[in-house]
Design a protein around this motif. Sequence first.
Motif, PDB file in Angstrom:
ATOM      1  N   ARG A   1       2.285   1.931  -3.363  1.00 31.33           N
ATOM      2  CA  ARG A   1       1.242   2.412  -4.284  1.00 31.33           C
ATOM      3  C   ARG A   1       0.905   3.884  -4.035  1.00 31.33           C
ATOM      4  NH1 ARG A   1      -0.821  -3.208  -3.608  1.00 31.33           N
ATOM      5  NH2 ARG A   1      -0.458  -4.150  -5.645  1.00 31.33           N
TER       6      ARG A   1
ATOM      7  N   GLU B   1       0.458   1.467 -11.607  1.00 30.57           N
ATOM      8  CA  GLU B   1       1.223   1.033 -10.423  1.00 30.57           C
ATOM      9  C   GLU B   1       2.705   1.376 -10.596  1.00 30.57           C
ATOM     10  OE1 GLU B   1      -0.186  -0.286  -7.800  1.00 30.57           O
ATOM     11  OE2 GLU B   1      -2.161  -0.828  -8.569  1.00 30.57           O
TER      12      GLU B   1
ATOM     13  N   MET C   1       5.140   0.361  -7.748  1.00 35.52           N
ATOM     14  CA  MET C   1       5.266  -1.095  -7.657  1.00 35.52           C
ATOM     15  C   MET C   1       6.050  -1.624  -8.850  1.00 35.52           C
ATOM     16  SD  MET C   1       4.724  -3.838  -5.913  1.00 35.52           S
ATOM     17  CE  MET C   1       3.372  -3.690  -4.759  1.00 35.52           C
TER      18      MET C   1
ATOM     19  N   GLU D   1       0.838  -1.203   0.000  1.00 36.11           N
ATOM     20  CA  GLU D   1       0.000   0.000   0.000  1.00 36.11           C
ATOM     21  C   GLU D   1       0.874   1.256   0.000  1.00 36.11           C
ATOM     22  OE1 GLU D   1      -3.070   2.470  -0.372  1.00 36.11           O
ATOM     23  OE2 GLU D   1      -3.126   0.304  -0.644  1.00 36.11           O
TER      24      GLU D   1
END
Length: 192
Positions: free
Chosen positions: A20, A98, A101, A17
């Motif tokens: 992100r 993303e 990530m 999280e």
Amino acid sequence: MEPELGLRDRLVRAGAELVRTDGSAALSLREIARRAGVSHGAPRRYFPTHLELLSAIAGEGFRDLTARVTATLAGAPAEPRRRVALLARAYARFAAEERGMFELMFRHDLLESGHLGLRDTSLPLFRLLVDLVAEARPGEAARAEVTAGALWAGLHGVVQLWSWGSLPLATGLDDPAPLLDATVAAHLGTGR
């Protein structure tokens, strides 16, 4: 008392999280622990090094990307070249949605470290691409891994240069789709 696996998973989820929302540069052990609601020393019980925790978080990214590609291909036409084109677009969408990530997933130090099987987590998507290339070019199935590797490198390059803003500037395009299609065509032909 929380079971050990529960805390380990919470740490990975908190890190995923965090990457992100704040990007991969924000992934300190202290901040991950804070977001997971544990002491800053707690991650060391499950991840002796920072690289091991980052590898586990990147593994979540590879699983998410693979799930997205699999879902995209689930209802797709059977024609392999078309499926490769859809895979390419799903890959680009994931990279755009993303960014933090995606950056973390391809950090060389994480892939090289071998922590928590990150290489093994990243390989199923490549195997899928190899299988699609072999179907698209049945006469060259023996070279499918080489072609898939070159295709992946091309797709990754387009995605990375697009995210840096280089390709939109150079091409004047506002969508990477034509570049993705050109990369697939360069390796698999136009399909016409």
